[in-house]
Design a protein around this motif. Structure first.
Motif, mmCIF file in Angstrom:
data_model
loop_
_atom_site.group_PDB
_atom_site.id
_atom_site.type_symbol
_atom_site.label_atom_id
_atom_site.label_comp_id
_atom_site.label_asym_id
_atom_site.label_seq_id
_atom_site.Cartn_x
_atom_site.Cartn_y
_atom_site.Cartn_z
ATOM 1 N N ARG A 171 0.848 -1.207 0.000
ATOM 2 C CA ARG A 171 0.000 0.000 0.000
ATOM 3 C C ARG A 171 0.880 1.252 0.000
ATOM 4 N N ARG A 172 0.463 2.244 -0.785
ATOM 5 C CA ARG A 172 1.145 3.544 -0.734
ATOM 6 C C ARG A 172 0.251 4.537 -0.016
ATOM 7 N N VAL A 173 0.861 5.511 0.626
ATOM 8 C CA VAL A 173 0.052 6.546 1.285
ATOM 9 C C VAL A 173 -0.325 7.584 0.228
ATOM 10 N N THR A 174 -1.614 7.915 0.202
ATOM 11 C CA THR A 174 -2.069 8.870 -0.816
ATOM 12 C C THR A 174 -2.371 10.242 -0.223
ATOM 13 N N ALA A 175 -2.646 10.296 1.080
ATOM 14 C CA ALA A 175 -2.924 11.614 1.696
ATOM 15 C C ALA A 175 -2.804 11.493 3.204
ATOM 16 N N VAL A 176 -2.579 12.651 3.835
ATOM 17 C CA VAL A 176 -2.594 12.691 5.305
ATOM 18 C C VAL A 176 -3.578 13.796 5.688
ATOM 19 N N GLU A 177 -4.729 13.367 6.159
ATOM 20 C CA GLU A 177 -5.765 14.345 6.513
ATOM 21 C C GLU A 177 -5.664 14.672 7.995
ATOM 22 N N ARG A 178 -6.491 15.630 8.405
ATOM 23 C CA ARG A 178 -6.509 15.988 9.828
ATOM 24 C C ARG A 178 -7.939 15.894 10.313
ATOM 25 N N ASP A 179 -8.078 15.323 11.512
ATOM 26 C CA ASP A 179 -9.420 15.218 12.082
ATOM 27 C C ASP A 179 -9.301 15.767 13.497
ATOM 28 N N GLY A 180 -9.431 17.060 13.600
ATOM 29 C CA GLY A 180 -9.242 17.699 14.902
ATOM 30 C C GLY A 180 -7.789 17.549 15.319
ATOM 31 N N GLU A 181 -7.554 16.972 16.485
ATOM 32 C CA GLU A 181 -6.184 16.801 16.971
ATOM 33 C C GLU A 181 -5.473 15.652 16.258
ATOM 34 N N ARG A 182 -6.267 14.771 15.688
ATOM 35 C CA ARG A 182 -5.669 13.549 15.109
ATOM 36 C C ARG A 182 -5.320 13.717 13.636
ATOM 37 N N LEU A 183 -4.334 12.962 13.226
ATOM 38 C CA LEU A 183 -4.041 12.834 11.793
ATOM 39 C C LEU A 183 -4.734 11.576 11.293
ATOM 40 N N VAL A 184 -5.016 11.545 9.997
ATOM 41 C CA VAL A 184 -5.565 10.321 9.401
ATOM 42 C C VAL A 184 -4.750 10.021 8.147
ATOM 43 N N VAL A 185 -3.979 8.944 8.203
ATOM 44 C CA VAL A 185 -3.146 8.585 7.052
ATOM 45 C C VAL A 185 -3.968 7.669 6.157
ATOM 46 N N VAL A 186 -4.116 8.071 4.906
ATOM 47 C CA VAL A 186 -4.979 7.327 3.974
ATOM 48 C C VAL A 186 -4.091 6.587 2.967
ATOM 49 N N ASP A 187 -4.363 5.288 2.769
ATOM 50 C CA ASP A 187 -3.539 4.562 1.784
ATOM 51 C C ASP A 187 -4.323 4.280 0.507
ATOM 52 N N ASP A 188 -3.610 3.761 -0.494
ATOM 53 C CA ASP A 188 -4.247 3.638 -1.827
ATOM 54 C C ASP A 188 -5.228 2.476 -1.886
ATOM 55 N N GLY A 189 -5.390 1.786 -0.725
ATOM 56 C CA GLY A 189 -6.455 0.779 -0.664
ATOM 57 C C GLY A 189 -7.704 1.410 -0.072
ATOM 58 N N GLY A 190 -7.589 2.731 0.202
ATOM 59 C CA GLY A 190 -8.728 3.437 0.768
ATOM 60 C C GLY A 190 -8.824 3.292 2.277
ATOM 61 N N GLU A 191 -7.845 2.555 2.870
ATOM 62 C CA GLU A 191 -7.893 2.373 4.322
ATOM 63 C C GLU A 191 -7.435 3.642 5.028
ATOM 64 N N ARG A 192 -8.074 3.941 6.155
ATOM 65 C CA ARG A 192 -7.755 5.156 6.899
ATOM 66 C C ARG A 192 -7.107 4.765 8.233
ATOM 67 N N HIS A 193 -5.956 5.364 8.509
ATOM 68 C CA HIS A 193 -5.191 5.010 9.712
ATOM 69 C C HIS A 193 -5.073 6.249 10.609
ATOM 70 N N PRO A 194 -5.955 6.347 11.615
ATOM 71 C CA PRO A 194 -5.873 7.517 12.506
ATOM 72 C C PRO A 194 -4.683 7.392 13.444
ATOM 73 N N ALA A 195 -4.061 8.519 13.738
ATOM 74 C CA ALA A 195 -2.902 8.476 14.652
ATOM 75 C C ALA A 195 -2.626 9.887 15.150
ATOM 76 N N GLU A 196 -2.009 9.965 16.305
ATOM 77 C CA GLU A 196 -1.608 11.287 16.809
ATOM 78 C C GLU A 196 -0.317 11.744 16.124
ATOM 79 N N VAL A 197 0.520 10.772 15.745
ATOM 80 C CA VAL A 197 1.814 11.105 15.153
ATOM 81 C C VAL A 197 2.014 10.283 13.880
ATOM 82 N N ALA A 198 2.567 10.939 12.847
ATOM 83 C CA ALA A 198 2.941 10.207 11.624
ATOM 84 C C ALA A 198 4.393 10.576 11.308
#
Lengths: 386, 56
Positions: free
Chosen positions: A206-233
């Motif tokens: 999987r490649r990362v296609t975007a890093v969004e923000r959801d309030g305090e959290r980041l959301v790392v999105v991969d090219d499978g469409g999976e979303r990985h929420p995290a405080e740190v990337a």
């Protein structure tokens, strides 16, 4: 008397300075760095948490202390903007200038930045020195989940260290298994299962296609469409040697700053070593080759031309869940890996070319004990050519 | 006198006098002072001066 000027105070710069002083204690020495010049060693960043070390404890000496030890004038927080190669004159961003008898470029590498889209993209960290590691540790203070973008050597080392400290760690790797570029399949699978065993969520292919923000959290999105929420990337996508300064000075560059085996660039009296240098075609961003290069550069700077000698030096991967030592076959060699699982556990892999000559190896787990035996079977770096 | 341990401050490799470094021809029980000055850290190539004695 014009000084020898070393630009960069990482392992390359300080090792070169120390080796130079072993051979010449009188010629003035100036060390220039863009940061505060604190001495530390990068390998220790990869297991600091496991050793219970805060970032600040990784500093070994200040620039002032190093300057005293080395008999060097230290110019910190200084950015070299241009070099006149002909008369070896350095120009600084504050307008200052410095002429040198010899210049050593130990300026390291930049981290590959895919410039990801998304509101959180600017908050993705990248760690390649003590300052950026300190920043990452500060961010981790308030975090529970961390995503590592890139499952290569550094991504795996940090993942293993941080998961053991209780973080929820996800690796997102584009290839089929972690360290997919360096390792053959079985060794890669062993690393993957070991990391998974420690609790790391290893996402591959999987490649990362975007890093969004959801309030305090980041959301790392991969090219499978999976979303990985995290405080740190943290991105760990590899290094690109810093060549701009040399290139703009008319010095020949390739992947790195090109040097011969005496570490001299195309400009007389200007040398390069470490992550920024391509020494006779080889970019070896590891501690052991840099230490060896410094051992040759020391006498050369002191007037005794000396060629760098690279013995066979496997790379040691600091992933305690699956210790690995590998000696990568040169790119482009036609051959094949032969891997076998040993009774005592661990994998022994040998890369043989079409003539059956061993050109690379990998050892995992308990099999790392076989290092001495395999080291004898492969040619040294300079001879292990395509 | 009991055996001591020395850590490579560059990469963290530990030289334990009790175990020596047999792969490099340094038998178990070799005191740190008796390890040749040309010996380098097997993991990262650092020299002996880059080692620190570990407090027990």
């Amino acid at each position: 008397m014009q000084p020898v000027v070393i630009v960069g105070t990482g392992h390359a710069g300080y090792a070169a300075a120390r080796e130079f002083r072993k051979h010449d204690n009188t010629t003035p020495l100036v060390m220039v760095t863009a940061d505060d010049g604190t001495s530390y060693t990068k390998p220790m960043l990869s297991n600091a948490m496991a050793r219970g070390k805060a970032a600040a404890e990784l500093a070994q000496a200040s620039a002032a202390e190093m300057g005293e030890q080395l008999g060097a004038r230290m110019i910190t927080h200084a950015r070299v903007t241009r070099i006149d190669a002909a008369d070896r004159r350095l120009h600084f961003s504050d307008g200052g200038e410095l002429q040198a008898a010899k210049i050593v470029l130990g300026i390291g590498a930049n981290q590959i930045d895919p410039h990801l889209p998304g509101e959180g993209a600017d908050d993705v960290l990248a760690v390649n020195d003590l300052d950026s590691y300190t920043q990452a540790r500060e961010a981790l203070e308030h975090a529970r989940r961390v995503v590592l973008i890139g499952g290569g050597l550094i991504g795996c080392e940090f993942a293993n260290d941080w998961v053991n400290a209780g973080y929820e760690v996800t690796i997102i790797e584009a290839l089929d298994y972690p360290m997919g570029r360096a390792l053959p399949p079985q060794a890669g699978a062993a690393l993957r299962s070991a990391l998974t065993g420690t609790g790391v969520n290893v996402v591959t292919g999987r490649r990362v296609t975007a890093v969004e923000r959801d309030g305090e959290r980041l959301v790392v999105v991969d090219d499978g469409g999976e979303r990985h929420p995290a405080e740190v990337a943290v991105r760990a996508l590899g290094l690109k040697p810093r060549t701009r300064l040399a290139e703009e000075a008319g010095i020949e560059v390739g992947h790195g700053i090109l040097t011969d085996r005496r570490l001299e660039t195309s400009a007389e009296g200007i040398y390069a070593l470490g992550d920024c240098a391509e020494v006779d075609g080889l970019v070896l961003p590891f501690v052991m080759p840099i230490s060896n290069a410094a051992r040759a550069l020391g006498p050369t700077l002191a007037g005794t031309e000396t060629e760098v000698h690279y013995p066979v030096m496997p790379v040691i991967v600091k992933t305690p869940s699956c210790p690995i030592q590998f000696y990568a076959p040169p790119a482009g060699v036609d051959g094949a890996w032969h891997e076998e699982e040993l009774d005592g556990g661990g994998i022994r892999g040998l890369f043989q070319d079409r003539d059956g000559q061993a050109r690379g190896f990998v050892l995992t787990g308990p099999a790392v004990a076989l290092k001495a035996e395999l080291v004898k079977q492969v040619p040294g770096w300079f001879d292990n050519r395509y | 006198m009991e055996y001591r341990k020395y850590m490579c401050i560059v990469c963290g490799y530990i030289y334990d006098e009790a175990q020596g470094a047999p792969d490099e021809g340094i038998p178990a029980g070799t005191r740190w002072e008796d390890v040749p000055v040309t010996w380098t850290c097997p993991d990262c190539g650092a020299s002996k001066e880059d080692f620190e004695m570990m407090e027990i």
